[in-house]
Motif scaffolding. Structure first.
Motif, PDB file in Angstrom:
ATOM      1  N   LYS A 192       0.840  -1.206   0.000  1.00 19.41           N
ATOM      2  CA  LYS A 192       0.000   0.000   0.000  1.00 19.41           C
ATOM      3  C   LYS A 192       0.871   1.250   0.000  1.00 19.41           C
ATOM      4  CE  LYS A 192      -3.762   2.225   2.551  1.00 19.41           C
ATOM      5  NZ  LYS A 192      -4.643   2.156   3.754  1.00 19.41           N
ATOM      6  N   GLU A 193       1.898   1.238   0.828  1.00 21.06           N
ATOM      7  CA  GLU A 193       2.786   2.398   0.946  1.00 21.06           C
ATOM      8  C   GLU A 193       3.544   2.654  -0.360  1.00 21.06           C
ATOM      9  OE1 GLU A 193       6.769   3.529   3.481  1.00 21.06           O
ATOM     10  OE2 GLU A 193       5.189   2.400   4.505  1.00 21.06           O
ATOM     11  N   ARG A 194       3.930   1.569  -1.051  1.00 17.47           N
ATOM     12  CA  ARG A 194       4.747   1.696  -2.274  1.00 17.47           C
ATOM     13  C   ARG A 194       3.908   1.723  -3.551  1.00 17.47           C
ATOM     14  NH1 ARG A 194      10.449   2.220  -1.017  1.00 17.47           N
ATOM     15  NH2 ARG A 194      10.592   1.496   1.144  1.00 17.47           N
ATOM     16  N   GLY A 195       2.606   1.562  -3.405  1.00 18.01           N
ATOM     17  CA  GLY A 195       1.755   1.570  -4.592  1.00 18.01           C
ATOM     18  C   GLY A 195       1.892   0.335  -5.451  1.00 18.01           C
ATOM     19  N   VAL A 196       2.175  -0.795  -4.826  1.00 18.58           N
ATOM     20  CA  VAL A 196       2.334  -2.060  -5.554  1.00 18.58           C
ATOM     21  C   VAL A 196       0.989  -2.779  -5.634  1.00 18.58           C
ATOM     22  CG1 VAL A 196       3.412  -4.342  -5.506  1.00 18.58           C
ATOM     23  CG2 VAL A 196       4.754  -2.320  -4.918  1.00 18.58           C
ATOM     24  N   ASP A 197       0.617  -3.218  -6.826  1.00 23.41           N
ATOM     25  CA  ASP A 197      -0.595  -4.008  -7.021  1.00 23.41           C
ATOM     26  C   ASP A 197      -0.306  -5.430  -6.541  1.00 23.41           C
ATOM     27  OD1 ASP A 197      -2.881  -5.286  -7.839  1.00 23.41           O
ATOM     28  OD2 ASP A 197      -2.456  -5.140  -9.984  1.00 23.41           O
ATOM     29  N   MET A 198      -0.868  -5.802  -5.403  1.00 24.46           N
ATOM     30  CA  MET A 198      -0.579  -7.098  -4.803  1.00 24.46           C
ATOM     31  C   MET A 198      -1.854  -7.878  -4.537  1.00 24.46           C
ATOM     32  SD  MET A 198       1.446  -8.026  -1.241  1.00 24.46           S
ATOM     33  CE  MET A 198       0.115  -8.598  -0.183  1.00 24.46           C
ATOM     34  N   VAL A 199      -1.803  -9.172  -4.797  1.00 19.03           N
ATOM     35  CA  VAL A 199      -2.842 -10.095  -4.345  1.00 19.03           C
ATOM     36  C   VAL A 199      -2.153 -11.190  -3.540  1.00 19.03           C
ATOM     37  CG1 VAL A 199      -4.468  -9.661  -6.218  1.00 19.03           C
ATOM     38  CG2 VAL A 199      -2.732 -11.422  -6.491  1.00 19.03           C
ATOM     39  N   ALA A 200      -2.867 -11.786  -2.608  1.00 20.70           N
ATOM     40  CA  ALA A 200      -2.279 -12.828  -1.756  1.00 20.70           C
ATOM     41  C   ALA A 200      -3.046 -14.130  -1.932  1.00 20.70           C
ATOM     42  CB  ALA A 200      -2.305 -12.400  -0.292  1.00 20.70           C
ATOM     43  N   ILE A 201      -2.310 -15.222  -1.903  1.00 22.73           N
ATOM     44  CA  ILE A 201      -2.911 -16.549  -1.948  1.00 22.73           C
ATOM     45  C   ILE A 201      -2.561 -17.270  -0.655  1.00 22.73           C
ATOM     46  CG2 ILE A 201      -0.932 -17.461  -3.242  1.00 22.73           C
ATOM     47  CD1 ILE A 201      -2.869 -19.427  -4.560  1.00 22.73           C
ATOM     48  N   ASN A 202      -3.553 -17.916  -0.060  1.00 22.64           N
ATOM     49  CA  ASN A 202      -3.376 -18.594   1.227  1.00 22.64           C
ATOM     50  C   ASN A 202      -3.647 -20.085   1.073  1.00 22.64           C
ATOM     51  OD1 ASN A 202      -4.456 -15.666   1.766  1.00 22.64           O
ATOM     52  ND2 ASN A 202      -3.363 -16.239   3.630  1.00 22.64           N
ATOM     53  N   PRO A 203      -2.623 -20.862   0.676  1.00 23.81           N
ATOM     54  CA  PRO A 203      -2.836 -22.303   0.508  1.00 23.81           C
ATOM     55  C   PRO A 203      -2.892 -23.031   1.849  1.00 23.81           C
ATOM     56  CG  PRO A 203      -0.865 -21.504  -0.677  1.00 23.81           C
ATOM     57  CD  PRO A 203      -1.255 -20.472   0.318  1.00 23.81           C
ATOM     58  N   VAL A 204      -3.605 -24.150   1.843  1.00 19.94           N
ATOM     59  CA  VAL A 204      -3.622 -25.058   2.996  1.00 19.94           C
ATOM     60  C   VAL A 204      -2.479 -26.050   2.798  1.00 19.94           C
ATOM     61  CG1 VAL A 204      -6.053 -24.706   3.487  1.00 19.94           C
ATOM     62  CG2 VAL A 204      -5.391 -26.449   1.819  1.00 19.94           C
ATOM     63  N   LEU A 205      -2.523 -27.207   3.470  1.00 16.83           N
ATOM     64  CA  LEU A 205      -1.439 -28.181   3.324  1.00 16.83           C
ATOM     65  C   LEU A 205      -1.407 -28.700   1.884  1.00 16.83           C
ATOM     66  CD1 LEU A 205      -0.236 -30.705   5.909  1.00 16.83           C
ATOM     67  CD2 LEU A 205      -0.507 -31.473   3.562  1.00 16.83           C
ATOM     68  N   VAL A 206      -0.237 -28.591   1.254  1.00 15.94           N
ATOM     69  CA  VAL A 206      -0.097 -28.881  -0.176  1.00 15.94           C
ATOM     70  C   VAL A 206       0.393 -30.316  -0.390  1.00 15.94           C
ATOM     71  CG1 VAL A 206       1.007 -28.178  -2.322  1.00 15.94           C
ATOM     72  CG2 VAL A 206       0.408 -26.448  -0.611  1.00 15.94           C
ATOM     73  N   LEU A 207      -0.344 -31.058  -1.230  1.00 13.70           N
ATOM     74  CA  LEU A 207       0.012 -32.433  -1.575  1.00 13.70           C
ATOM     75  C   LEU A 207       0.279 -32.544  -3.070  1.00 13.70           C
ATOM     76  CD1 LEU A 207      -2.662 -34.430   0.471  1.00 13.70           C
ATOM     77  CD2 LEU A 207      -0.280 -34.013   1.098  1.00 13.70           C
TER      78      LEU A 207
ATOM     79  N   ASN B 285      -6.751 -37.661  16.209  1.00 20.18           N
ATOM     80  CA  ASN B 285      -8.154 -37.233  16.154  1.00 20.18           C
ATOM     81  C   ASN B 285      -8.176 -35.740  15.821  1.00 20.18           C
ATOM     82  OD1 ASN B 285     -10.900 -36.931  16.402  1.00 20.18           O
ATOM     83  ND2 ASN B 285     -10.922 -37.024  18.638  1.00 20.18           N
ATOM     84  N   SER B 286      -7.844 -35.425  14.588  1.00 12.55           N
ATOM     85  CA  SER B 286      -7.773 -34.031  14.161  1.00 12.55           C
ATOM     86  C   SER B 286      -8.090 -33.930  12.680  1.00 12.55           C
ATOM     87  CB  SER B 286      -6.380 -33.450  14.446  1.00 12.55           C
ATOM     88  OG  SER B 286      -5.390 -34.201  13.780  1.00 12.55           O
ATOM     89  N   VAL B 287      -8.279 -32.701  12.224  1.00 15.87           N
ATOM     90  CA  VAL B 287      -8.629 -32.465  10.825  1.00 15.87           C
ATOM     91  C   VAL B 287      -7.563 -31.608  10.159  1.00 15.87           C
ATOM     92  CG1 VAL B 287     -11.092 -32.670  11.289  1.00 15.87           C
ATOM     93  CG2 VAL B 287     -10.010 -30.414  11.334  1.00 15.87           C
ATOM     94  N   GLN B 288      -7.541 -31.654   8.832  1.00 14.90           N
ATOM     95  CA  GLN B 288      -6.554 -30.897   8.056  1.00 14.90           C
ATOM     96  C   GLN B 288      -7.161 -30.560   6.706  1.00 14.90           C
ATOM     97  OE1 GLN B 288      -2.975 -30.470   9.054  1.00 14.90           O
ATOM     98  NE2 GLN B 288      -3.236 -28.891   7.500  1.00 14.90           N
ATOM     99  N   ALA B 289      -6.868 -29.361   6.221  1.00 16.35           N
ATOM    100  CA  ALA B 289      -7.311 -28.970   4.877  1.00 16.35           C
ATOM    101  C   ALA B 289      -6.196 -29.275   3.882  1.00 16.35           C
ATOM    102  CB  ALA B 289      -7.661 -27.491   4.842  1.00 16.35           C
ATOM    103  N   TYR B 290      -6.573 -29.693   2.674  1.00 17.20           N
ATOM    104  CA  TYR B 290      -5.604 -30.115   1.658  1.00 17.20           C
ATOM    105  C   TYR B 290      -5.888 -29.457   0.312  1.00 17.20           C
ATOM    106  CZ  TYR B 290      -4.803 -33.850   5.055  1.00 17.20           C
ATOM    107  OH  TYR B 290      -4.541 -34.544   6.194  1.00 17.20           O
ATOM    108  N   VAL B 291      -4.815 -29.345  -0.497  1.00 16.75           N
ATOM    109  CA  VAL B 291      -4.949 -28.857  -1.862  1.00 16.75           C
ATOM    110  C   VAL B 291      -3.823 -29.459  -2.700  1.00 16.75           C
ATOM    111  CG1 VAL B 291      -3.530 -26.768  -1.547  1.00 16.75           C
ATOM    112  CG2 VAL B 291      -5.357 -26.791  -3.274  1.00 16.75           C
ATOM    113  N   HIS B 292      -4.087 -29.672  -3.990  1.00 17.51           N
ATOM    114  CA  HIS B 292      -3.090 -30.243  -4.900  1.00 17.51           C
ATOM    115  C   HIS B 292      -2.092 -29.155  -5.305  1.00 17.51           C
ATOM    116  CE1 HIS B 292      -1.306 -32.463  -8.201  1.00 17.51           C
ATOM    117  NE2 HIS B 292      -2.086 -33.512  -7.959  1.00 17.51           N
ATOM    118  N   VAL B 293      -0.819 -29.525  -5.378  1.00 16.29           N
ATOM    119  CA  VAL B 293       0.238 -28.556  -5.697  1.00 16.29           C
ATOM    120  C   VAL B 293       0.016 -27.911  -7.063  1.00 16.29           C
ATOM    121  CG1 VAL B 293       1.799 -30.318  -6.665  1.00 16.29           C
ATOM    122  CG2 VAL B 293       2.736 -28.192  -5.726  1.00 16.29           C
ATOM    123  N   ARG B 294      -0.532 -28.661  -8.010  1.00  9.34           N
ATOM    124  CA  ARG B 294      -0.763 -28.082  -9.340  1.00  9.34           C
ATOM    125  C   ARG B 294      -1.857 -27.012  -9.284  1.00  9.34           C
ATOM    126  NH1 ARG B 294      -0.086 -33.661 -11.317  1.00  9.34           N
ATOM    127  NH2 ARG B 294       2.001 -33.829 -12.211  1.00  9.34           N
TER     128      ARG B 294
END
Length: 239
Positions: A79-94, A122-131
Motif C-alpha cells: 500500500k505504501e509503495r503503490g504495488v498491485d498485490m494479491v495474496a494466496i493462502n494455501p492449505v497443506l499442499v500435496l 483425532n484431528s482435521v486438516q485442509a488439503y490442496v493439490h500442488v498443481r
C-alpha cells in the motif's frame, strides 16, 4: 522464523516497486488465516479471517504467527509503495514433489506409509493439490480484476478419512487403522470457502487424486518401496 519472514517480505515488495512490476502475487498460508480460538465451530473460514497473534504467541505457534505478520507487512508495504498485490493462502499442499527430499507437508502422509505412525490423530486438516496452487498463482497474476486474498483449499478431512483413502489405493502399506484418541468425540472438519478462486476460473483437483499423486511420487523418488507381487510391480488404478 518471524524476522526473516517479515524483513524478506518487505525487501521483495520494495524491489517489486523499484522494478515497476505489474503485479505481485504473494504466497501466504492458511496459517495466517485460521488460528483463532474465538471463532465459532460453525463459522466459515474465508479471506476475511486472520489468525489471532496473541493466541499464536501464547501457544508458541511461531509458524502461524510468522505467516500472519509477514502477510500483514506485505499488505502495508504494498500500500505504501503503490504495488498491485494479491495474496494466496494455501492449505497443506500435496501432490508430486519437485525436489528429491521430503518436505514437512509430505512427511504428514509418508509416516502413514512407512509404519512409523501406528495410529492417526483425532484431528482435521485442509488439503490442496500442488498443481492447483501453481495454477492459482498464474490466474491471480493474469486476471486484472483479482484483488485481496484468496483461500486455496479443496477439502478438509479427518485423519481417519485420509488413512481410509490411502488404504483403499495402497493396501500393501502398513497404514494405521486405529485413532490415537478414542475417548474424545471425532473432530469435525471446519467449513471454508474457496469461491473466490473458483470465480477466477480455478477447478480444484479432488483430494483423493492429490493423495494418490503424492504416494506415486514418493514411490518414483525412492522414499517408499513399490509394492510387488511375484517380483513384478503392482499397478494400482489411478484415483
Amino acid at each position: 522464523m518471524v524476522e526473516p519472514a517479515v524483513i524478506g517480505t518487505k525487501n521483495v515488495i520494495v524491489a517489486a516497486a523499484e522494478a515497476k512490476v505489474r503485479r505481485v502475487v504473494f504466497t501466504s498460508s492458511i496459517g495466517a488465516v485460521y488460528m483463532d480460538p474465538h471463532r465459532s465451530p460453525d463459522a466459515v473460514v474465508d479471506e476475511s479471517c486472520w489468525s489471532d497473534l496473541e493466541f499464536c504467541k501464547n501457544t508458541k505457534n511461531w509458524y502461524c504467527y510468522g505467516k500472519a505478520v509477514a502477510e500483514q507487512a506485505a499488505w502495508e508495504e504494498a500500500k505504501e509503495r503503490g504495488v498491485d498485490m494479491v495474496a494466496i493462502n494455501p492449505v497443506l499442499v500435496l501432490g508430486p514433489l519437485l525436489q528429491p527430499t521430503v518436505n514437512a507437508s509430505i512427511i504428514h502422509i509418508l509416516k502413514y506409509l512407512t509404519g512409523s505412525a501406528k495410529t492417526y490423530a483425532n484431528s482435521v486438516q485442509a488439503y490442496v493439490h500442488v498443481r492447483d496452487v501453481a495454477l492459482a498463482h498464474i490466474l491471480l497474476f493474469e486476471t486484472p480484476s483479482a484483488s485481496g486474498r484468496y483461500l486455496c483449499a479443496e477439502s478438509v478431512l479427518h485423519r481417519g478419512e485420509v488413512v481410509e483413502i490411502l488404504a483403499k489405493f495402497f493396501p500393501e502399506y502398513p497404514i494405521p487403522t486405529k485413532c490415537s484418541d478414542e475417548i474424545k468425540p471425532r473432530a469435525k472438519p471446519y467449513k471454508f470457502s474457496n469461491q473466490r478462486l473458483k470465480d477466477v476460473g480455478l477447478e480444484f483437483t479432488p483430494v483423493k487424486q492429490a493423495l494418490y499423486d503424492t504416494v506415486k511420487s514418493l514411490q518414483e523418488k525412492g522414499h517408499i518401496p513399490v509394492p510387488t507381487q511375484n517380483g513384478e510391480p503392482i499397478h494400482i488404478q489411478s484415483a
